[in-house]
Design a protein around this motif. Structure first.
Motif, PDB file in Angstrom:
ATOM      1  N   ARG A  19     -11.615   0.876  -0.776  1.00  8.44           N
ATOM      2  CA  ARG A  19     -12.307  -0.237  -0.115  1.00  8.44           C
ATOM      3  C   ARG A  19     -11.478  -0.860   1.002  1.00  8.44           C
ATOM      4  O   ARG A  19     -12.013  -1.192   2.059  1.00  8.44           O
ATOM      5  CB  ARG A  19     -12.657  -1.309  -1.145  1.00  8.44           C
ATOM      6  N   TRP A  20     -10.191  -1.033   0.770  1.00  8.75           N
ATOM      7  CA  TRP A  20      -9.406  -1.868   1.672  1.00  8.75           C
ATOM      8  C   TRP A  20      -8.363  -1.165   2.538  1.00  8.75           C
ATOM      9  O   TRP A  20      -8.128  -1.565   3.668  1.00  8.75           O
ATOM     10  CB  TRP A  20      -8.679  -2.948   0.863  1.00  8.75           C
ATOM     11  N   ASP A  53      -8.609  -9.282  -4.492  1.00  7.07           N
ATOM     12  CA  ASP A  53      -8.772  -7.983  -5.128  1.00  7.07           C
ATOM     13  C   ASP A  53      -7.417  -7.344  -5.410  1.00  7.07           C
ATOM     14  O   ASP A  53      -7.194  -6.776  -6.493  1.00  7.07           O
ATOM     15  CB  ASP A  53      -9.630  -7.079  -4.242  1.00  7.07           C
ATOM     16  N   MET A  54      -6.492  -7.448  -4.479  1.00 13.03           N
ATOM     17  CA  MET A  54      -5.163  -6.873  -4.651  1.00 13.03           C
ATOM     18  C   MET A  54      -4.439  -7.518  -5.830  1.00 13.03           C
ATOM     19  O   MET A  54      -3.782  -6.837  -6.622  1.00 13.03           O
ATOM     20  CB  MET A  54      -4.342  -7.035  -3.371  1.00 13.03           C
ATOM     21  N   LEU A  82      -9.327  -9.518   0.338  1.00 12.04           N
ATOM     22  CA  LEU A  82      -8.377  -8.437   0.091  1.00 12.04           C
ATOM     23  C   LEU A  82      -7.304  -8.889  -0.887  1.00 12.04           C
ATOM     24  O   LEU A  82      -7.007  -8.180  -1.858  1.00 12.04           O
ATOM     25  CB  LEU A  82      -7.739  -7.976   1.408  1.00 12.04           C
ATOM     26  N   VAL A 137      -5.843  -6.130  -9.169  1.00 15.52           N
ATOM     27  CA  VAL A 137      -5.311  -4.792  -9.458  1.00 15.52           C
ATOM     28  C   VAL A 137      -3.838  -4.879  -9.835  1.00 15.52           C
ATOM     29  O   VAL A 137      -3.387  -4.260 -10.801  1.00 15.52           O
ATOM     30  CB  VAL A 137      -5.532  -3.841  -8.266  1.00 15.52           C
ATOM     31  N   TYR A 172       0.825  -1.211   0.000  1.00 13.72           N
ATOM     32  CA  TYR A 172       0.000   0.000   0.000  1.00 13.72           C
ATOM     33  C   TYR A 172       0.855   1.255   0.000  1.00 13.72           C
ATOM     34  O   TYR A 172       0.518   2.240  -0.654  1.00 13.72           O
ATOM     35  CB  TYR A 172      -0.970   0.002   1.179  1.00 13.72           C
ATOM     36  N   HIS A 218      -9.762   0.029  -5.156  1.00 15.80           N
ATOM     37  CA  HIS A 218      -9.190  -0.941  -4.210  1.00 15.80           C
ATOM     38  C   HIS A 218      -8.723  -0.231  -2.947  1.00 15.80           C
ATOM     39  O   HIS A 218      -9.017  -0.677  -1.835  1.00 15.80           O
ATOM     40  CB  HIS A 218      -8.023  -1.712  -4.823  1.00 15.80           C
TER      41      HIS A 218
END
Length: 176
Positions: free
Chosen positions: A119-120, A156-157, A153, A160, A70, A116
């Motif tokens: 959301r996370w 989705d990660m 998570l 992306v 992140y 993303h």
């Protein structure tokens, strides 16, 4: 003088060919553009940001640390935003290819990466900070796997991340 200008124009046409890009991130789809020198500079800078951060490099859940990913994504966002802001408005206005390149970058950030993160990221960071203090003996990788929504998570990660990898490959088409 006329011959020199003509020769230069012919060289430019030969050097900058129309390239078809397929960008899945942000719903961009397929675009065709004939880059100019400024476009190549922009593409190279964005490509460099992508391939030298934990952005367009495959995620390894066993070894990577989510909050560090992140951090990398956050820095990419800021860096690409600055690159876009530094492009002269006349360049964007006068060159369709630059306009398209900027549009792709903006959509990649706002419609690809931002959903993303929205959301996370905050939820995960909040959970991680509070849970880290209670489990100092666990490694970051072990701890992150105890996140209640870890599988969702990571799924989705990875989506992306894969799209960012593809974006880097598409930008590389312009460069090489």
């Amino acid at each position: 003088m006329i011959l020199t200008v003509l020769s230069w124009r012919l060289l430019q046409r030969k050097r900058f060919k129309t390239t078809k890009l397929t960008i899945n991130l942000g719903g961009v789809g397929q675009v065709e553009l004939t880059p100019n020198t400024q476009d190549l500079k922009i593409a190279h800078q964005i490509w460099t940001e992508l391939v030298t951060r934990k952005v367009a490099i495959p995620i390894d859940p066993e070894h990577d640390v989510i909050h560090e990913i992140y951090d990398s994504w956050y820095h990419l966002f800021g860096r690409v935003r600055l690159l876009i802001a530094d492009i002269p408005a006349t360049q964007i206005h006068d060159h369709e290819s630059t306009n398209l390149l900027v549009d792709i970058a903006v959509k990649t950030l706002n419609e690809g990466l931002r959903p993303h993160l929205t959301r996370w990221q905050a939820r995960y960071r909040h959970w991680y900070k509070n849970t880290r203090e209670k489990n100092p003996s666990l490694s970051p990788q072990e701890l992150q796997q105890t996140y209640p929504h870890y599988d969702d998570l990571m799924t989705d990660m990875r989506v992306v991340n894969k799209q960012l990898e593809e974006y880097a490959v598409e930008l590389k088409k312009l460069l090489f």
